[in-house]
Design a protein around this motif. Structure first.
Motif, PDB file in Angstrom:
ATOM      1  N   ARG A   1       5.223   7.191   6.114  1.00  0.00           N
ATOM      2  CA  ARG A   1       5.223   8.325   4.971  1.00  0.00           C
ATOM      3  C   ARG A   1       6.199   8.013   3.847  1.00  0.00           C
ATOM      4  O   ARG A   1       7.382   7.392   4.147  1.00  0.00           O
ATOM      5  CB  ARG A   1       5.694   9.508   5.778  1.00  0.00           C
ATOM      6  CG  ARG A   1       5.354  10.699   4.939  1.00  0.00           C
ATOM      7  CD  ARG A   1       5.924  11.729   5.785  1.00  0.00           C
ATOM      8  NE  ARG A   1       5.006  12.273   6.990  1.00  0.00           N
ATOM      9  CZ  ARG A   1       3.837  13.095   6.789  1.00  0.00           C
ATOM     10  NH1 ARG A   1       3.444  13.628   5.691  1.00  0.00           N
ATOM     11  NH2 ARG A   1       3.021  13.233   7.644  1.00  0.00           N
ATOM     12  N   ILE A   2       5.965   8.077   2.736  1.00  0.00           N
ATOM     13  CA  ILE A   2       6.861   8.054   1.608  1.00  0.00           C
ATOM     14  C   ILE A   2       7.421   9.245   1.218  1.00  0.00           C
ATOM     15  O   ILE A   2       7.136  10.363   1.504  1.00  0.00           O
ATOM     16  CB  ILE A   2       5.844   7.474   0.202  1.00  0.00           C
ATOM     17  CG1 ILE A   2       5.046   8.547  -0.020  1.00  0.00           C
ATOM     18  CG2 ILE A   2       5.331   6.146   0.665  1.00  0.00           C
ATOM     19  CD1 ILE A   2       4.400   8.037  -1.321  1.00  0.00           C
TER      20      ILE A   2
ATOM     21  N   LEU B   1       9.178  11.650  -1.560  1.00  0.00           N
ATOM     22  CA  LEU B   1       8.722  12.081  -2.950  1.00  0.00           C
ATOM     23  C   LEU B   1      10.324  12.667  -3.821  1.00  0.00           C
ATOM     24  O   LEU B   1      10.758  13.573  -2.898  1.00  0.00           O
ATOM     25  CB  LEU B   1       7.706  12.858  -3.130  1.00  0.00           C
ATOM     26  CG  LEU B   1       6.486  12.603  -2.735  1.00  0.00           C
ATOM     27  CD1 LEU B   1       5.357  13.664  -2.552  1.00  0.00           C
ATOM     28  CD2 LEU B   1       6.018  11.194  -3.462  1.00  0.00           C
TER      29      LEU B   1
ATOM     30  N   TYR C   1      -1.336  11.540   2.987  1.00  0.00           N
ATOM     31  CA  TYR C   1      -0.816  10.484   3.995  1.00  0.00           C
ATOM     32  C   TYR C   1      -1.740  10.551   5.349  1.00  0.00           C
ATOM     33  O   TYR C   1      -1.956  11.557   5.683  1.00  0.00           O
ATOM     34  CB  TYR C   1       0.637  11.017   4.578  1.00  0.00           C
ATOM     35  CG  TYR C   1       1.094  10.249   5.649  1.00  0.00           C
ATOM     36  CD1 TYR C   1       1.637   9.120   5.479  1.00  0.00           C
ATOM     37  CD2 TYR C   1       0.927  10.965   6.920  1.00  0.00           C
ATOM     38  CE1 TYR C   1       2.205   8.294   6.479  1.00  0.00           C
ATOM     39  CE2 TYR C   1       1.587  10.374   8.094  1.00  0.00           C
ATOM     40  CZ  TYR C   1       2.015   8.945   7.925  1.00  0.00           C
ATOM     41  OH  TYR C   1       2.294   8.351   9.133  1.00  0.00           O
TER      42      TYR C   1
ATOM     43  N   GLU D   1       0.728  12.347  -1.057  1.00  0.00           N
ATOM     44  CA  GLU D   1       1.475  11.229  -1.671  1.00  0.00           C
ATOM     45  C   GLU D   1       1.516  11.271  -3.306  1.00  0.00           C
ATOM     46  O   GLU D   1       2.353  10.807  -3.893  1.00  0.00           O
ATOM     47  CB  GLU D   1       0.999  10.047  -1.191  1.00  0.00           C
ATOM     48  CG  GLU D   1       1.508   9.953   0.288  1.00  0.00           C
ATOM     49  CD  GLU D   1       1.030   8.555   0.947  1.00  0.00           C
ATOM     50  OE1 GLU D   1       0.162   7.776   0.408  1.00  0.00           O
ATOM     51  OE2 GLU D   1       1.504   8.476   2.106  1.00  0.00           O
ATOM     52  N   ARG D   2       0.263  11.602  -3.726  1.00  0.00           N
ATOM     53  CA  ARG D   2      -0.124  11.475  -5.601  1.00  0.00           C
ATOM     54  C   ARG D   2      -1.152  12.264  -5.739  1.00  0.00           C
ATOM     55  O   ARG D   2      -1.929  12.373  -4.985  1.00  0.00           O
ATOM     56  CB  ARG D   2      -0.030   9.772  -5.562  1.00  0.00           C
ATOM     57  CG  ARG D   2      -0.394   9.600  -7.137  1.00  0.00           C
ATOM     58  CD  ARG D   2      -0.579   8.216  -7.452  1.00  0.00           C
ATOM     59  NE  ARG D   2      -1.441   7.704  -6.452  1.00  0.00           N
ATOM     60  CZ  ARG D   2      -1.340   6.258  -6.120  1.00  0.00           C
ATOM     61  NH1 ARG D   2      -0.634   5.597  -6.700  1.00  0.00           N
ATOM     62  NH2 ARG D   2      -2.284   5.626  -5.152  1.00  0.00           N
TER      63      ARG D   2
END
Length: 107
Positions: free
Chosen positions: A37-38, A40, A67, A102-103
Motif C-alpha cells: 500500500r502506498i 499519500l 489498492y 491510490e490515484r
C-alpha cells in the motif's frame, strides 16, 4: 553403484511432489506478487478529494486506481455518492472504500 546416491541425485530423480511442497511453492509465489500500500501525502489527498467532488457535482467520468494486494484495479465511471462519515464512495451502483484510492484522474 547408481548415480542416484551421489550429490542431489536422489531428490532430482524423484518425480513425486508432496501436497505440502506444492502448497508451499504456490504460497511463496503469491507472496512475491503482493503489492504494498502506498502512502499519500496531504497534497495528493486534497487532489483526490477535489476530483471526486468535481465528478459528483458535474457528472464527469473519472479513472480511480484502487489498492488491491495482488492486482491492479481501476474503476472508471462517474461518482454517484460520497459518504465521508463512513469513508466510502459509489460508482456505477457499487460502493468502494475511500482509503483504498491510490490515484484519481479525470477522463
Amino acid at each position: 553403484m547408481s548415480t542416484k546416491l551421489e550429490g542431489n541425485g536422489l531428490w532430482e530423480s524423484s518425480r513425486m511432489m508432496l501436497p505440502e511442497h506444492k502448497g508451499s511453492i504456490i504460497q511463496k509465489d503469491q507472496e512475491q506478487k503482493r503489492r504494498e500500500r502506498i502512502e499519500l501525502d496531504e497534497q495528493e489527498l486534497n487532489y483526490i478529494n477535489d476530483t471526486l467532488i468535481q465528478s459528483l457535482r458535474h457528472s464527469k467520468p473519472v479513472s480511480i486506481k484502487m489498492y488491491h494486494s495482488f492486482e491492479e484495479l481501476v474503476i472508471i465511471g462517474v461518482v454517484e455518492r460520497l459518504d465521508r462519515q463512513i469513508g466510502r464512495f459509489k460508482v456505477d451502483g457499487e460502493w468502494f472504500i475511500l482509503g483504498d484510492i491510490e490515484r484519481v484522474t479525470i477522463d
